[in-house]
Design an enzyme around this catalytic site. Structure first.
Site, PDB file in Angstrom:
ATOM      1  N   ASP A  36      48.738 -47.568   0.721  1.00 55.37           N
ATOM      2  CA  ASP A  36      48.073 -48.460   1.483  1.00 55.37           C
ATOM      3  C   ASP A  36      48.421 -48.365   2.860  1.00 55.37           C
ATOM      4  OD1 ASP A  36      46.259 -51.249   0.441  1.00 55.37           O
ATOM      5  OD2 ASP A  36      47.365 -51.605   2.293  1.00 55.37           O
ATOM      6  N   TYR A 155      28.533 -46.870   3.325  1.00 53.39           N
ATOM      7  CA  TYR A 155      28.963 -46.627   2.087  1.00 53.39           C
ATOM      8  C   TYR A 155      28.355 -45.981   1.150  1.00 53.39           C
ATOM      9  CZ  TYR A 155      31.330 -48.736  -2.176  1.00 53.39           C
ATOM     10  OH  TYR A 155      31.981 -49.090  -3.042  1.00 53.39           O
ATOM     11  N   LYS A 159      29.583 -42.704  -0.847  1.00 53.82           N
ATOM     12  CA  LYS A 159      29.674 -42.504  -2.437  1.00 53.82           C
ATOM     13  C   LYS A 159      28.697 -41.403  -3.108  1.00 53.82           C
ATOM     14  CE  LYS A 159      33.197 -45.474  -2.764  1.00 53.82           C
ATOM     15  NZ  LYS A 159      34.383 -45.023  -3.155  1.00 53.82           N
TER      16      LYS A 159
END
Length: 303
Positions: A36, A155, A159
């Site tokens: 992260d 996005y 994707k």
């Protein structure tokens, strides 16, 4: 499912779906590198795995550039001696309609999702090929990449590209025994909590501890992040050695195989197609049954 002896890297695994993937892999016996951008989140994620009896180390890095990819794969090798599984989950959102989306909005999302998937998969493929024992690369896509979604130009494009890369890499890495698949997950996350039809049901389930209703788990394929994790563990295992180049959906009680793009209708004419000829024959020819687009709206509950 037994993953003892295997080493996995899960990007973006500090919370949410990524953390569920990392925990599931560790519970099956894999040693896991969690990742992260927030050090506290990384420490908490790795700690939650080790406190449950698993093995994990954390890497603080912003996925996108080659340096982060090399750090992640290098950590796996340095700490655990090898790399067997990569799950590319890291991502961000910068939702805007087209006419309001800035260059920075677009570039930031593409860098993390698409470029980050590329750089991490490349680093993992190099290592797995050197080891000569095969491997598993699991790319995380989205229904938005399969069908488009309002306000998600960046996005959805990233994707969709991820699924295309999975199909390409499945061919390129097959001789090395490395499988590559795309997962299309649906789960109760911070993003789905913003959908008006889902929000009150998710909130009620979290408040009471009761499962989400069948209408969501079956009809919408929406469940918990843990519901998705079984597919990740399967794809990381030896049981999936003949599964590659696929886009697989999972959520709630649903498991689905997405179709690949294919020609739906074909028409031929001698000498090729003029614009007038296309206009004359479109609506009763190849365009008679146009494809739908966009993620279907949630179904209203039955009265």
């Amino acid at each position: 499912m037994d993953l003892h002896g295997k080493v996995a890297v899960v990007t973006g695994s500090g919370r949410g779906l990524g953390l569920a993937y990392a925990r599931a892999l560790a519970a099956a016996g894999a040693s896991v590198v969690v990742n992260d951008i927030d050090p506290d989140v990384v420490d908490a994620a790795a700690g939650s795995i080790t406190s449950a009896g698993g093995t994990a180390v954390g890497v603080v890095a912003a996925v996108g550039d080659s340096e982060a990819a090399e750090l992640l794969t290098g950590t796996a090798v340095r700490e655990f001696g090898r790399l067997d599984v990569l799950v590319t989950n890291a991502g961000i959102l910068r939702d805007r309609v087209l006419w309001k989306m800035t260059d920075d909005d677009f570039d930031a999302v593409v860098k993390v999702h698409l470029r980050g998937t590329f750089t991490c998969a490349r680093a993992a493929a190099v290592r797995m090929r050197e080891q000569g024992e095969g491997g598993r690369i699991v790319l995380i896509s989205s229904p938005a990449g399969q069908r488009g979604n309002f306000g998600q130009t960046n996005y959805a494009a990233a994707k969709a590209g991820i699924v295309a890369m999975a199909r390409t890499w499945a061919m390129e890495l097959s001789r090395a025994g490395i499988t590559v698949n795309a997962v299309v997950p649906v789960a109760a996350t911070e993003m789905t909590r913003t959908i008006p039809a889902f929000a009150p049901l998710i909130e009620e389930a979290e408040r009471t501890g009761a499962p989400l209703p069948d209408r969501l788990r079956k009809d919408e394929g929406l469940g918990t992040v843990e519901d998705v994790a079984g597919l990740i563990t399967f794809l990381a295992s030896d049981a999936s050695q003949d599964v590659t180049g696929q886009a697989i959906g999972i959520g709630g009680d649903r498991l689905a195989l997405w179709s690949h793009p294919a020609e739906k209708a074909v028409a031929l004419t001698d000498g090729g197609w003029s614009a007038d000829a296309i206009a004359e024959r479109w609506h009763d020819g190849v365009g008679a049954e146009p494809e739908t687009y966009g993620i279907p709206a949630p179904k209203a509950p039955e009265a």
